[in-house]
Each structure stands twice: as structure tokens, then as C-alpha cells.
Design a protein around this motif. Structure first.
Motif, mmCIF file in Angstrom:
data_model
loop_
_atom_site.group_PDB
_atom_site.id
_atom_site.type_symbol
_atom_site.label_atom_id
_atom_site.label_comp_id
_atom_site.label_asym_id
_atom_site.label_seq_id
_atom_site.Cartn_x
_atom_site.Cartn_y
_atom_site.Cartn_z
ATOM 1 N N HIS A 278 -8.601 -1.160 0.566
ATOM 2 C CA HIS A 278 -9.186 -0.588 -0.630
ATOM 3 C C HIS A 278 -9.922 0.702 -0.301
ATOM 4 N N PRO A 279 -9.638 1.774 -1.018
ATOM 5 C CA PRO A 279 -8.646 1.846 -2.083
ATOM 6 C C PRO A 279 -7.236 2.002 -1.523
ATOM 7 N N VAL A 280 -6.251 1.659 -2.355
ATOM 8 C CA VAL A 280 -4.868 2.004 -2.037
ATOM 9 C C VAL A 280 -4.535 3.226 -2.905
ATOM 10 N N LYS A 281 -4.329 4.361 -2.231
ATOM 11 C CA LYS A 281 -3.989 5.578 -2.966
ATOM 12 C C LYS A 281 -2.489 5.806 -2.877
ATOM 13 N N VAL A 282 -1.910 6.244 -3.968
ATOM 14 C CA VAL A 282 -0.481 6.541 -3.983
ATOM 15 C C VAL A 282 -0.305 8.035 -4.249
ATOM 16 N N ASN A 283 0.465 8.692 -3.392
ATOM 17 C CA ASN A 283 0.702 10.130 -3.522
ATOM 18 C C ASN A 283 2.131 10.385 -3.965
ATOM 19 N N MET A 284 2.272 11.165 -5.025
ATOM 20 C CA MET A 284 3.613 11.524 -5.507
ATOM 21 C C MET A 284 3.767 13.043 -5.458
ATOM 22 N N VAL A 285 4.738 13.523 -4.683
ATOM 23 C CA VAL A 285 5.055 14.955 -4.670
ATOM 24 C C VAL A 285 5.938 15.218 -5.896
ATOM 25 N N VAL A 286 5.456 16.063 -6.791
ATOM 26 C CA VAL A 286 6.167 16.276 -8.053
ATOM 27 C C VAL A 286 7.166 17.426 -7.910
ATOM 28 N N MET A 287 8.418 17.155 -8.307
ATOM 29 C CA MET A 287 9.474 18.166 -8.139
ATOM 30 C C MET A 287 10.294 18.320 -9.406
ATOM 31 N N LYS A 288 10.425 19.573 -9.820
ATOM 32 C CA LYS A 288 11.181 19.891 -11.037
ATOM 33 C C LYS A 288 12.632 19.436 -10.880
ATOM 34 N N GLY A 289 13.133 18.766 -11.911
ATOM 35 C CA GLY A 289 14.536 18.345 -11.896
ATOM 36 C C GLY A 289 14.787 17.130 -11.033
ATOM 37 N N ILE A 290 13.755 16.594 -10.391
ATOM 38 C CA ILE A 290 13.951 15.427 -9.515
ATOM 39 C C ILE A 290 13.152 14.228 -10.043
ATOM 40 N N ASN A 291 11.843 14.395 -10.122
ATOM 41 C CA ASN A 291 11.026 13.237 -10.512
ATOM 42 C C ASN A 291 9.931 13.582 -11.517
ATOM 43 N N GLU A 292 9.952 14.808 -12.062
ATOM 44 C CA GLU A 292 8.834 15.185 -12.947
ATOM 45 C C GLU A 292 8.796 14.336 -14.220
ATOM 46 N N THR A 293 9.958 13.810 -14.627
ATOM 47 C CA THR A 293 9.952 12.986 -15.846
ATOM 48 C C THR A 293 9.288 11.627 -15.600
ATOM 49 N N GLU A 294 9.046 11.306 -14.342
ATOM 50 C CA GLU A 294 8.431 10.005 -14.026
ATOM 51 C C GLU A 294 6.904 10.052 -13.990
ATOM 52 N N ILE A 295 6.344 11.207 -14.309
ATOM 53 C CA ILE A 295 4.884 11.334 -14.219
ATOM 54 C C ILE A 295 4.170 10.259 -15.062
ATOM 55 N N PRO A 296 4.520 10.089 -16.356
ATOM 56 C CA PRO A 296 3.817 9.064 -17.147
ATOM 57 C C PRO A 296 4.040 7.651 -16.597
ATOM 58 N N ALA A 297 5.274 7.361 -16.169
ATOM 59 C CA ALA A 297 5.551 6.011 -15.645
ATOM 60 C C ALA A 297 4.694 5.742 -14.414
ATOM 61 N N MET A 298 4.501 6.765 -13.614
ATOM 62 C CA MET A 298 3.702 6.585 -12.398
ATOM 63 C C MET A 298 2.230 6.331 -12.758
ATOM 64 N N VAL A 299 1.757 7.012 -13.807
ATOM 65 C CA VAL A 299 0.369 6.774 -14.246
ATOM 66 C C VAL A 299 0.225 5.305 -14.672
ATOM 67 N N GLU A 300 1.219 4.814 -15.438
ATOM 68 C CA GLU A 300 1.170 3.414 -15.903
ATOM 69 C C GLU A 300 1.227 2.453 -14.719
ATOM 70 N N PHE A 301 2.122 2.739 -13.789
ATOM 71 C CA PHE A 301 2.286 1.869 -12.616
ATOM 72 C C PHE A 301 0.976 1.775 -11.848
ATOM 73 N N ALA A 302 0.322 2.915 -11.664
ATOM 74 C CA ALA A 302 -0.946 2.930 -10.921
ATOM 75 C C ALA A 302 -2.007 2.151 -11.677
ATOM 76 N N ARG A 303 -2.045 2.353 -13.000
ATOM 77 C CA ARG A 303 -3.069 1.674 -13.795
ATOM 78 C C ARG A 303 -2.865 0.159 -13.746
ATOM 79 N N GLU A 304 -1.616 -0.267 -13.895
ATOM 80 C CA GLU A 304 -1.344 -1.720 -13.901
ATOM 81 C C GLU A 304 -1.669 -2.374 -12.570
ATOM 82 N N ASN A 305 -1.550 -1.629 -11.485
ATOM 83 C CA ASN A 305 -1.699 -2.235 -10.158
ATOM 84 C C ASN A 305 -3.011 -1.898 -9.456
#
Ligand code: SAM
Ligand code: SF4
Length: 354
Positions: A177-204
């Protein structure tokens, strides 16, 4: 010695507290206090994330070129005696270093070290999380760039998402604790996952940080075309959740380069690390030790100081501490990742550990 004096009216004046021995501090020539050391313990990794490593891998150090575990422990002790208070083990993938557990235990026992942490891709964390805790590790940072197995495989060039998610679960279960999760954001690769990642972090119960891609790991043009600035990440979250993002001051988690934001009043939080769009150099508090024993003063510069040679030539503690102090004093004022010196060698992250 403390002397209690008694004033004329008879009320006792509390004794003066004995002066606490001032702890040493490492300060560079721009007045920045350097108290954080990132230690790369290996250049090996099971993944080849395309922003970090070339498809064919990198030139790996031979074993004798690597600092031994005893050498790492001694150097980290010397750093703490100079003023380093926080250490992060990184790589490559640090859990691939043989005998990482005794190293964690030895570092966790250093009396002047206030915080020991580890950055990992979590591939082997399910196996190691509870041992890490038993050996004194308290916190962990995990790289997770996608929740989609296909995208994850594409970014890591073949990596499997499932064991990484199991690793995150194991880290939480083991009490890191804490468990931090780092996401490198990349256009055309994973930028559409930004909201899902926020939810995933919040839930866990994870602390999520989005990272701007830095033009370090691969030939500049690719990373530039994929670059997503911090402001766009922020707007994406704001638009998705329909809530304003309010920056937490002082930063909610630690005093690193991340800026943290609250999403509305109860909507969770996120951090953003932006090396490029918003310079963080003026607040830089860190230096890096490579697995080959070189001290790197700035992620985006070539300056480095060899500590392995003097160590192996038998240099005593005090001259080594002096070498560390002199090196840190020469830390450059700012990085040059924004094109002023376009000759940053590719695949540098693998050697420096992020
Ligand atoms: N293997 C471990 C991991 O992935 O967490 C530790 C080493 S890795 C080099 C440390 C961090 O550097 C990771 O969070 C990774 O995403 C980040 N990183 C590597 N190359 C990067 C780049 N070009 N831009 C931004 N972050 C990068
Ligand atoms: Fe390996 Fe970490 Fe680099 Fe990915 S970012 S290739 S996991 S060292």
C-alpha cells in the motif's frame, strides 16, 4: 547536556530540547534537495513495450558488469548517508534479478531509508507479492497500459494481460500500500481506455497515474505522433465523467512529478505525469543508479558518473560519499527531451528504469 533554569518567580522553564544532529542533505547547484534514488537492478525484461524497447531487445550487460547485490546495498547505504531518503527498485523488470528478496530485505533494514518501493510490470507479482512484503517492501508501482488483452499484447509485443491482473490482485491481497498503476497514454493505441482505467482504479482501490509518452524509448517520430498532452488527458476524463477535475494541493500522493486531481466530489482521483507539456524540472528531487553502476543525473541528459569503478578499486566510504555529493552538485537544471538535443539515444528507459 540540558540545563533546567528556574526563573525568579519560581515557575520552572522547560528544559531546552537537546539539539538533534542535523541529518545530511544532498542539494544540487540549483538549490534542489535530492532525496530520491531510483535503482535499476537489471536491464532484462520479459516484455518489449514499444515505447521502451526495440523489437529485437537491447544489448544486455554481462553479469560481471552488473553491480552485485552487496555493491548495490553498499551504494544505497552511502546515498542514504548523504541525504537520500526514498529508494525505488526498477529495471528492466526488477523481479527478474536473481536474489531480489535478500536485496529488498537488506535495503529495507537501512536505518536512514524512509521509504523503499518497487516498479514492476507485475508479470511475476502473483508469485512474489507476499514474499516482498515479508522482506520489508511496503509499496509498489505497476505498469498497466491497457485492460484489453489484444491492445496489451500489441503494446508489450506479445505480453499476456491475465497474469498482470493477477499480480495486481496479489499485491492488494498481500497488503502492499499504496498500489499505484501507471498508464502511458498513446494516441491511436490506448487513449480511448482512459475512462475505463479510471473506473478500474476506483473499483480496486488503486492510485492511477497517466504518463505522457517521452521521446526516449524509440526513434523520436513515432513517440511524437502518439503523444497525448496532459491537458488532453484531463479534458477526456472531465468530458467522460461530466465532472470538473480539481487539482489536490499539496499533491495527494507523494512528492514526485505527478499532479493529482479529484474527479468531482466523490468520483475518485487520478494523477498525471507530464515530462514534456509541463516542465517538472524545477521540482526534480531524484537521481538514478543504473544496473552497471553509473549515476545518471537527469533522465533526459547524457551526464553520468561511474560509481562502480571506484567501488571495485576499493575506495573507502567517505571518498565515495564525496564523489556522490560532487556528482549531484552537477545535476543539470532541466532535461532536453523537447527537441533541443534530438540525439537522446533510443531505448534509454530500459537502462535507466524510467
Ligand atoms: N519493468 C518495470 C515497469 O514496466 O514498470 C520497471 C521499468 S519501466 C522502464 C519503468 C516505467 O517507465 C514504466 O512505468 C514505463 O511505463 C515507463 N516508461 C518506459 N518508457 C517510457 C517512455 N518512453 N515514456 C514514458 N514512460 C516510459
Ligand atoms: Fe519492460 Fe517495463 Fe520497459 Fe515494458 S516498460 S519493456 S515492462 S522495462
Amino acid at each position: 547536556m540540558t540545563i533546567a533554569t528556574e526563573p525568579a518567580n519560581g515557575t520552572e522553564i522547560p528544559p531546552v530540547a537537546p539539539s538533534v544532529e542535523a541529518l545530511p542533505q544532498l542539494v544540487d547547484s540549483f538549490g534542489r534537495r535530492i532525496h530520491y534514488l531510483r535503482v535499476s537492478v537489471t536491464d532484462r525484461c520479459q516484455f518489449r513495450c514499444f515505447y521502451c524497447r526495440p523489437p529485437g531487445g537491447i544489448d544486455l550487460a554481462e553479469h560481471r558488469e552488473l553491480l552485485t547485490l552487496e555493491e548495490i546495498t553498499r551504494l544505497v547505504r552511502l546515498f542514504t548517508e548523504c541525504g537520500i531518503e526514498r529508494v525505488r527498485l526498477t529495471g528492466g523488470e526488477p523481479l527478474l534479478r536473481r536474489n531480489i528478496m535478500p536485496l529488498v530485505a537488506a535495503l529495507a533494514a537501512l536505518p536512514r531509508l524512509r521509504e523503499l518501493s518497487l516498479s514492476t510490470n507485475a508479470l511475476m507479482l502473483a508469485r512474489y507479492a507476499s514474499d516482498l512484503v515479508a522482506n520489508g517492501l511496503k509499496r509498489v508501482n505497476i505498469s498497466l497500459d491497457s485492460l484489453n488483452p489484444e491492445t496489451f499484447r500489441e503494446i508489450t509485443r506479445g505480453g499476456d494481460l491475465a497474469p498482470v491482473l493477477a499480480g495486481i490482485e496479489a499485491a492488494l491481497r498481500a497488503g502492499l500500500h499504496p498500489v499505484k498503476v501507471n498508464m502511458v497514454v498513446m494516441k491511436g493505441i490506448n487513449e480511448t481506455e482512459i475512462p475505463a482505467m479510471v473506473e478500474f482504479a476506483r473499483e480496486n482501490g488503486l492510485i492511477l497515474r497517466f504518463i505522457e509518452t517521452m521521446p526516449i524509448g524509440e526513434p523520436g517520430q513515432d513517440s511524437i505522433s502518439r503523444f497525448v498532452p496532459a491537458e488532453v488527458i484531463r479534458e477526456t476524463v472531465q468530458r467522460h465523467f461530466g465532472r470538473e477535475l480539481r487539482e489536490t494541493r499539496p499533491p495527494a500522493h507523494g512528492n514526485g512529478p505527478a499532479r493529482y486531481f479529484r474527479i468531482g466530489s466523490s468520483g475518485g482521483e487520478m494523477g498525471i505525469i507530464s515530462a514534456l507539456s509541463q516542465h517538472f524540472c524545477e521540482g526534480c528531487n531524484r537521481v538514478r543508479l543504473t544496473s552497471r553502476g553509473r549515476l545518471v543525473l537527469c533522465l533526459g541528459r547524457e551526464d553520468r558518473v561511474d560509481l562502480k569503478a571506484p567501488l571495485r578499486e576499493g575506495m573507502e566510504d567517505e571518498p565515495l560519499r564525496q564523489r556522490i555529493r560532487e556528482a549531484v552538485a552537477k545535476k543539470p537544471e532541466r532535461h532536453r527531451l523537447d527537441g533541443e538535443t534530438p540525439n537522446i539515444p533510443p531505448h534509454r528507459m530500459s537502462a535507466l528504469g524510467g
